[in-house]
Scaffold this motif. Structure first.
Motif, PDB file in Angstrom:
ATOM      1  N   HIS A 198      21.746  -3.005  -2.225  1.00  0.00           N
ATOM      2  CA  HIS A 198      21.196  -3.638  -1.032  1.00  0.00           C
ATOM      3  C   HIS A 198      21.610  -5.096  -0.910  1.00  0.00           C
ATOM      4  O   HIS A 198      21.370  -5.731   0.123  1.00  0.00           O
ATOM      5  CB  HIS A 198      19.669  -3.550  -1.050  1.00  0.00           C
ATOM      6  CG  HIS A 198      19.020  -4.358  -2.127  1.00  0.00           C
ATOM      7  ND1 HIS A 198      19.030  -3.962  -3.441  1.00  0.00           N
ATOM      8  CD2 HIS A 198      18.354  -5.536  -2.080  1.00  0.00           C
ATOM      9  CE1 HIS A 198      18.383  -4.857  -4.161  1.00  0.00           C
ATOM     10  NE2 HIS A 198      17.976  -5.827  -3.371  1.00  0.00           N
ATOM     11  N   ASN A 249      15.195  -2.486   3.900  1.00  0.00           N
ATOM     12  CA  ASN A 249      15.373  -1.337   3.031  1.00  0.00           C
ATOM     13  C   ASN A 249      14.320  -1.356   1.936  1.00  0.00           C
ATOM     14  O   ASN A 249      13.673  -2.380   1.690  1.00  0.00           O
ATOM     15  CB  ASN A 249      16.783  -1.316   2.434  1.00  0.00           C
ATOM     16  CG  ASN A 249      17.131  -2.628   1.757  1.00  0.00           C
ATOM     17  OD1 ASN A 249      16.574  -2.960   0.714  1.00  0.00           O
ATOM     18  ND2 ASN A 249      18.052  -3.370   2.352  1.00  0.00           N
ATOM     19  N   GLU A 289      14.776  -1.071  -1.316  1.00  0.00           N
ATOM     20  CA  GLU A 289      15.121  -1.898  -2.473  1.00  0.00           C
ATOM     21  C   GLU A 289      14.624  -3.330  -2.298  1.00  0.00           C
ATOM     22  O   GLU A 289      14.033  -3.909  -3.207  1.00  0.00           O
ATOM     23  CB  GLU A 289      16.641  -1.925  -2.697  1.00  0.00           C
ATOM     24  CG  GLU A 289      17.233  -0.604  -3.135  1.00  0.00           C
ATOM     25  CD  GLU A 289      17.930   0.096  -1.980  1.00  0.00           C
ATOM     26  OE1 GLU A 289      18.977   0.701  -2.202  1.00  0.00           O
ATOM     27  OE2 GLU A 289      17.413   0.018  -0.843  1.00  0.00           O
ATOM     28  N   SER A 290      14.883  -3.916  -1.119  1.00  0.00           N
ATOM     29  CA  SER A 290      14.437  -5.287  -0.865  1.00  0.00           C
ATOM     30  C   SER A 290      12.922  -5.379  -0.911  1.00  0.00           C
ATOM     31  O   SER A 290      12.362  -6.312  -1.505  1.00  0.00           O
ATOM     32  CB  SER A 290      14.942  -5.764   0.504  1.00  0.00           C
ATOM     33  OG  SER A 290      16.346  -5.844   0.518  1.00  0.00           O
ATOM     34  N   ARG A 331      15.557  -5.059  13.524  1.00  0.00           N
ATOM     35  CA  ARG A 331      16.324  -4.642  12.342  1.00  0.00           C
ATOM     36  C   ARG A 331      17.517  -3.772  12.742  1.00  0.00           C
ATOM     37  O   ARG A 331      18.590  -3.841  12.130  1.00  0.00           O
ATOM     38  CB  ARG A 331      15.416  -3.879  11.375  1.00  0.00           C
ATOM     39  CG  ARG A 331      14.444  -4.749  10.587  1.00  0.00           C
ATOM     40  CD  ARG A 331      15.168  -5.525   9.522  1.00  0.00           C
ATOM     41  NE  ARG A 331      14.261  -6.337   8.716  1.00  0.00           N
ATOM     42  CZ  ARG A 331      14.672  -7.248   7.848  1.00  0.00           C
ATOM     43  NH1 ARG A 331      15.967  -7.461   7.676  1.00  0.00           N
ATOM     44  NH2 ARG A 331      13.813  -7.945   7.147  1.00  0.00           N
ATOM     45  N   VAL A 390      21.506  -4.069  11.752  1.00  0.00           N
ATOM     46  CA  VAL A 390      22.299  -2.990  11.175  1.00  0.00           C
ATOM     47  C   VAL A 390      23.615  -2.828  11.926  1.00  0.00           C
ATOM     48  O   VAL A 390      24.678  -2.624  11.330  1.00  0.00           O
ATOM     49  CB  VAL A 390      21.499  -1.667  11.190  1.00  0.00           C
ATOM     50  CG1 VAL A 390      22.410  -0.481  10.900  1.00  0.00           C
ATOM     51  CG2 VAL A 390      20.368  -1.727  10.173  1.00  0.00           C
ATOM     52  N   ASN A 433      23.240   1.237   5.917  1.00  0.00           N
ATOM     53  CA  ASN A 433      22.082   0.401   6.222  1.00  0.00           C
ATOM     54  C   ASN A 433      21.131   1.063   7.213  1.00  0.00           C
ATOM     55  O   ASN A 433      19.922   0.848   7.168  1.00  0.00           O
ATOM     56  CB  ASN A 433      22.539  -0.959   6.756  1.00  0.00           C
ATOM     57  CG  ASN A 433      23.209  -1.793   5.688  1.00  0.00           C
ATOM     58  OD1 ASN A 433      22.913  -1.638   4.510  1.00  0.00           O
ATOM     59  ND2 ASN A 433      24.121  -2.667   6.080  1.00  0.00           N
ATOM     60  N   GLU A 465      20.558   4.316   7.380  1.00  0.00           N
ATOM     61  CA  GLU A 465      19.797   5.300   6.609  1.00  0.00           C
ATOM     62  C   GLU A 465      18.726   4.607   5.774  1.00  0.00           C
ATOM     63  O   GLU A 465      17.587   5.081   5.680  1.00  0.00           O
ATOM     64  CB  GLU A 465      20.754   6.072   5.696  1.00  0.00           C
ATOM     65  CG  GLU A 465      20.072   7.055   4.751  1.00  0.00           C
ATOM     66  CD  GLU A 465      19.380   8.199   5.472  1.00  0.00           C
ATOM     67  OE1 GLU A 465      18.493   8.834   4.868  1.00  0.00           O
ATOM     68  OE2 GLU A 465      19.721   8.461   6.650  1.00  0.00           O
ATOM     69  N   LYS A 466      19.065   3.474   5.171  1.00  0.00           N
ATOM     70  CA  LYS A 466      18.088   2.740   4.359  1.00  0.00           C
ATOM     71  C   LYS A 466      16.932   2.236   5.218  1.00  0.00           C
ATOM     72  O   LYS A 466      15.770   2.251   4.787  1.00  0.00           O
ATOM     73  CB  LYS A 466      18.780   1.571   3.639  1.00  0.00           C
ATOM     74  CG  LYS A 466      19.692   2.003   2.499  1.00  0.00           C
ATOM     75  CD  LYS A 466      20.377   0.807   1.837  1.00  0.00           C
ATOM     76  CE  LYS A 466      21.288   1.251   0.698  1.00  0.00           C
ATOM     77  NZ  LYS A 466      20.533   1.674  -0.487  1.00  0.00           N
ATOM     78  N   LEU A 467      17.219   1.763   6.430  1.00  0.00           N
ATOM     79  CA  LEU A 467      16.154   1.308   7.324  1.00  0.00           C
ATOM     80  C   LEU A 467      15.268   2.476   7.750  1.00  0.00           C
ATOM     81  O   LEU A 467      14.036   2.337   7.844  1.00  0.00           O
ATOM     82  CB  LEU A 467      16.749   0.623   8.556  1.00  0.00           C
ATOM     83  CG  LEU A 467      15.739   0.098   9.580  1.00  0.00           C
ATOM     84  CD1 LEU A 467      14.769  -0.896   8.949  1.00  0.00           C
ATOM     85  CD2 LEU A 467      16.465  -0.548  10.776  1.00  0.00           C
ATOM     86  N   MET A 494      12.837   3.068   5.045  1.00  0.00           N
ATOM     87  CA  MET A 494      11.819   2.010   5.026  1.00  0.00           C
ATOM     88  C   MET A 494      10.796   2.241   6.130  1.00  0.00           C
ATOM     89  O   MET A 494       9.589   2.059   5.936  1.00  0.00           O
ATOM     90  CB  MET A 494      12.505   0.644   5.200  1.00  0.00           C
ATOM     91  CG  MET A 494      11.571  -0.545   5.058  1.00  0.00           C
ATOM     92  SD  MET A 494      10.941  -0.766   3.390  1.00  0.00           S
ATOM     93  CE  MET A 494       9.185  -0.912   3.690  1.00  0.00           C
ATOM     94  N   TYR A 506      11.989   7.425  -4.123  1.00  0.00           N
ATOM     95  CA  TYR A 506      13.224   6.785  -3.669  1.00  0.00           C
ATOM     96  C   TYR A 506      14.108   6.416  -4.859  1.00  0.00           C
ATOM     97  O   TYR A 506      15.340   6.504  -4.791  1.00  0.00           O
ATOM     98  CB  TYR A 506      12.896   5.531  -2.857  1.00  0.00           C
ATOM     99  CG  TYR A 506      14.123   4.827  -2.332  1.00  0.00           C
ATOM    100  CD1 TYR A 506      14.738   5.239  -1.155  1.00  0.00           C
ATOM    101  CD2 TYR A 506      14.691   3.765  -3.026  1.00  0.00           C
ATOM    102  CE1 TYR A 506      15.884   4.609  -0.682  1.00  0.00           C
ATOM    103  CE2 TYR A 506      15.834   3.127  -2.568  1.00  0.00           C
ATOM    104  CZ  TYR A 506      16.417   3.554  -1.391  1.00  0.00           C
ATOM    105  OH  TYR A 506      17.554   2.929  -0.929  1.00  0.00           O
TER     106      TYR A 506
END
Length: 707
Positions: free
Chosen positions: A146, A309, A311-312, A341, A345, A354, A356-358, A361, A378
């Motif tokens: 990330h 995301n 991870e953040s 957001r 992206v 990014n 997919e990660k959003l 989240m 996750y």
């Protein structure tokens, strides 16, 4: 020192390792590469600091931020560990001096950025005895990570230039793809892989659907008041929102600071220093703040806007409760933030990843199941039971038949040809008379006003669930208009029914100004002692100009409250009280506990006991004198008393065999003039003479032959 447990106790004050630490240390000591995934607060730093202290040579620690390096080096130096950092914020002469000391073998750890390491690598490889290399925040090397940083990819040359040196890659946040990518990108040789549990059960997790500006301030105010002697972080999406939040909290009378990348470096540095040193209660910041901060008494983290995301998000909430004590993480969820957001992206270099990660989240924020299970899943960690410490576990939401609400919302969307976003749909359902609704003729459609019975917050909650359940999709490519899905059309036609989680209004704290707080709640005895210890910690931190957590963590103070040490010996057994800290601060904190218990503040013989404890730990009288800020003669006086009390028998560390025999001979030949002769002829100081005499008395008492 070669024993890892002795090093752990001497420098850190702990008597046992956390899960995984010992295995990682052993593999590094054997020369094997390793990849370490351990959650924030799990003790990653010890995994490379302990072998660095044991192994000959100097460990190179790669760190991405100057603030992170400083935050790591200061506590090490405070514990008497020879560590240093090389970075652009200090004089270049100092940087070169550090390298020279490393070449001479005087430094055990050098912290350095990947950019600077590439510059200094030829010199380091040729002239420094490198014990091993530790790469912190190693997820930065992976394009799947990330926080990908292209400069990290240059670190692959370490194996080429230092082929016989082990590499330890460490990170707190890496999904399955990132983990394998780290090992490959660094060319690690059959690395030992440690994947620690990502579970941080001490952190309470909550998500609140946008409560509005006033209620956000009430919630944050209640956290500041609840943890008035500790601190917290408010993360915001933009610099503007960061400054607005800081201003609002400052106007309420709280000690707040602002931190974002748009501020001058000096201002950012001062803000971080004020926060770390406990001079402020809250920092309002963008994600530019916090990486690597080792401040252990951050009790809460609020996300004013949704992160991009998981991870953040996980890394940022992990800055709370690093000491293992209870902490709180609250996320304010507003669908408008998702739209913002999405635009980020689109402009990123990795749109599909990014996006997919959003999405993941967003699903976390909208979920009605155990949030901790979502986080752990996750990171590929299975959990077969709910956590009991998130909002969805603490207050399971009741289910209602939401079919009618869904049909009303879907009907409104269909009747305007899916040409508007969520807020306009809600305005139509509630019969809003704002100009845009009338101008577009939406007041004439059949569904206009069909949802008057629900407040905007209720509709917001139910429509988010409809999106999550797949009845409605958001056309991100078409101004975020809402569209019915095939499943949604079945619900609209009455072919399917849906259940929704009942809306429950949130209860918020007070936004009363700090100066208007009427009274503090009555404290329990344990809470009062904890507060007294924190006051002492604050006094010492201000006097010495260091961060309060660098003196003792909240976890160490909690152990003092639990065990209530009455003697310096008992204080030495408190978790987190290292030998150096015992000498530096032990008497002050012991005095607080003794006063609380109704005893005299000073234990008889405290200073002498400190000298014995430090001597038994392996320190020389000269080192003890330096730590205690007394003369060497005074330390010898303390230790001589312990010889006479049969508590000390390691005589050769006090008096050499040669000096001992010389002293005995002089007292045998001419006892009246022995002191003068020994001083003038042999240059033996009086404290050495007295120690030798104490040794002779010990031998006489114990019927041993004189040596």
């Amino acid at each position: 020192m070669t024993d890892k447990l002795s090093v752990l106790k001497k420098y850190y004050g702990y008597s046992s390792f956390r899960p995984g630490q010992e295995e990682i240390i052993d593999n590094t000591l054997s020369g094997r590469d390793s990849v370490v995934l351990m959650p924030t607060g799990g003790g990653k730093s010890l995994c490379y600091q302990i072998p660095a202290l044991i192994m000959p040579g100097c460990a190179i620690v790669v760190s991405p931020l100057i603030a992170l390096m400083i935050d790591q080096v200061q506590p090490l130096q405070a514990n008497g560990i020879p560590a240093a950092a090389i970075h652009s914020n200090q004089d270049e002469h100092d940087n070169q001096d550090i390298l020279y000391q490393a070449i001479q073998g005087k430094i055990k750890m050098i912290y350095i950025s990947p950019e600077r390491l590439m510059i200094e690598m030829p010199l380091i490889a040729e002239r420094v005895n490198v014990s091993f290399v530790a790469i912190d925040e190693a997820h930065c090397i992976s394009q799947w990570g990330h926080d990908f940083r292209p400069v990290y990819t240059n670190l692959k040359v370490i194996k080429q230039m230092l082929p016989g040196v082990a590499i330890m890659a460490l990170t707190a946040t890496a999904d399955r793809l990132t983990r394998s990518d780290i090992a490959a990108a660094l060319s690690l040789n059959n690395p030992f892989m440690w994947i620690g549990s990502f579970d941080r059960p001490n952190i309470s997790l909550s998500v609140l659907s946008d409560p509005g500006k006033k209620n956000r301030l009430r919630i944050i105010s209640s956290l500041i008041q609840k943890y008035h002697m500790d601190s917290g972080i408010v993360y915001c999406l933009s610099r503007k929102k960061t400054e607005e939040m800081h201003k609002a909290l400052a106007e309420l009378g709280y000690k707040s600071i602002c931190y974002h990348a748009g501020l001058p470096p000096q201002i950012r540095e001062e803000a971080q220093k004020a926060f770390v040193n406990g001079e402020v209660q809250v920092v309002c910041a963008t994600i530019a703040f916090g990486m690597g901060i080792d401040k252990s008494n951050i009790r809460w983290v609020v996300h004013n806007n949704i992160p991009g995301n998981i991870e953040s998000y996980y890394q940022e909430i992990g800055r709370a409760g690093r000491d293992g004590l209870p902490a709180e993480a609250i996320l304010f969820y507003n669908f408008a933030d998702i739209i913002t957001r999405r635009s980020f992206v689109e402009d990123s270099g990795q749109r599909e990843i990014n996006e997919e990660k959003l999405d993941l989240m967003q699903r976390y924020a909208e979920a009605s199941v155990c949030r901790r299970r979502i986080l752990l899943s996750y990171f590929s960690e299975e959990r077969n039971c709910d956590c009991g410490n998130c909002d969805n576990c603490r207050n399971p939401r009741k289910k209602i038949d939401g079919t009618i609400y869904a049909q009303k919302a879907l009907s409104a969307i269909v009747r305007i040809n899916a040409s508007e976003g969520m807020h306009t749909i809600i305005d139509i359902l509630r019969a809003s008379t704002r100009a845009e609704i009338i101008q577009k003729g939406y007041h004439k459609i059949k569904t206009y006003g069909a949802g008057r019975e629900l407040y905007p917050m209720e509709w917001n909650s139910y429509m988010l669930q409809m999106i999550q359940l797949g009845l409605i999709e958001v056309a991100y490519e078409d101004n975020f208009h809402l569209r019915p899905t095939e499943y949604g059309m079945k619900v609209l036609r009455g072919q399917e029914r849906i259940m929704l989680s009942a809306y429950e209004p949130q209860k918020y704290g007070s936004n009363r100004k700090k100066s208007e707080t009427i009274s503090k709640p009555r404290l329990t005895p344990d809470e009062q002692l904890m507060e007294n210890l924190k006051v002492m910690r604050k006094e010492i931190s201000q006097k010495r100009g260091i961060a309060d957590y660098m003196i003792f963590s909240d976890a160490t103070l909690t152990d003092m409250v639990k065990r209530r040490p009455k003697t310096i010996d008992e204080m030495s057994r408190i978790s987190g009280v290292s030998e150096l800290k015992l000498a530096a601060y032990g008497k002050d904190f012991l005095g607080v506990v003794r006063k609380f218990l109704g005893l005299s503040r000073t234990e008889i013989g405290t200073s002498q006991k400190e000298s014995l404890i430090l001597f038994n730990s392996g320190m020389t009288p000269e080192e003890i004198a330096k730590i205690k800020n007394v003369t060497v003669s005074t330390v010898y006086g303390h230790l001589t008393l312990w010889i006479d009390d049969d508590k000390l028998t390691d005589f050769r560390r006090l008096v050499s065999s040669k000096d001992y025999n010389t002293i005995l001979n002089e007292f045998t030949k001419d006892p009246e003039n022995a002191y003068v002769n020994l001083k003038e002829t042999y240059s033996i100081p009086p404290h050495i003479i007295r120690a030798a005499q104490a040794e002779r008395r010990w031998h006489n008492r114990n019927s041993n032959d004189l040596k």
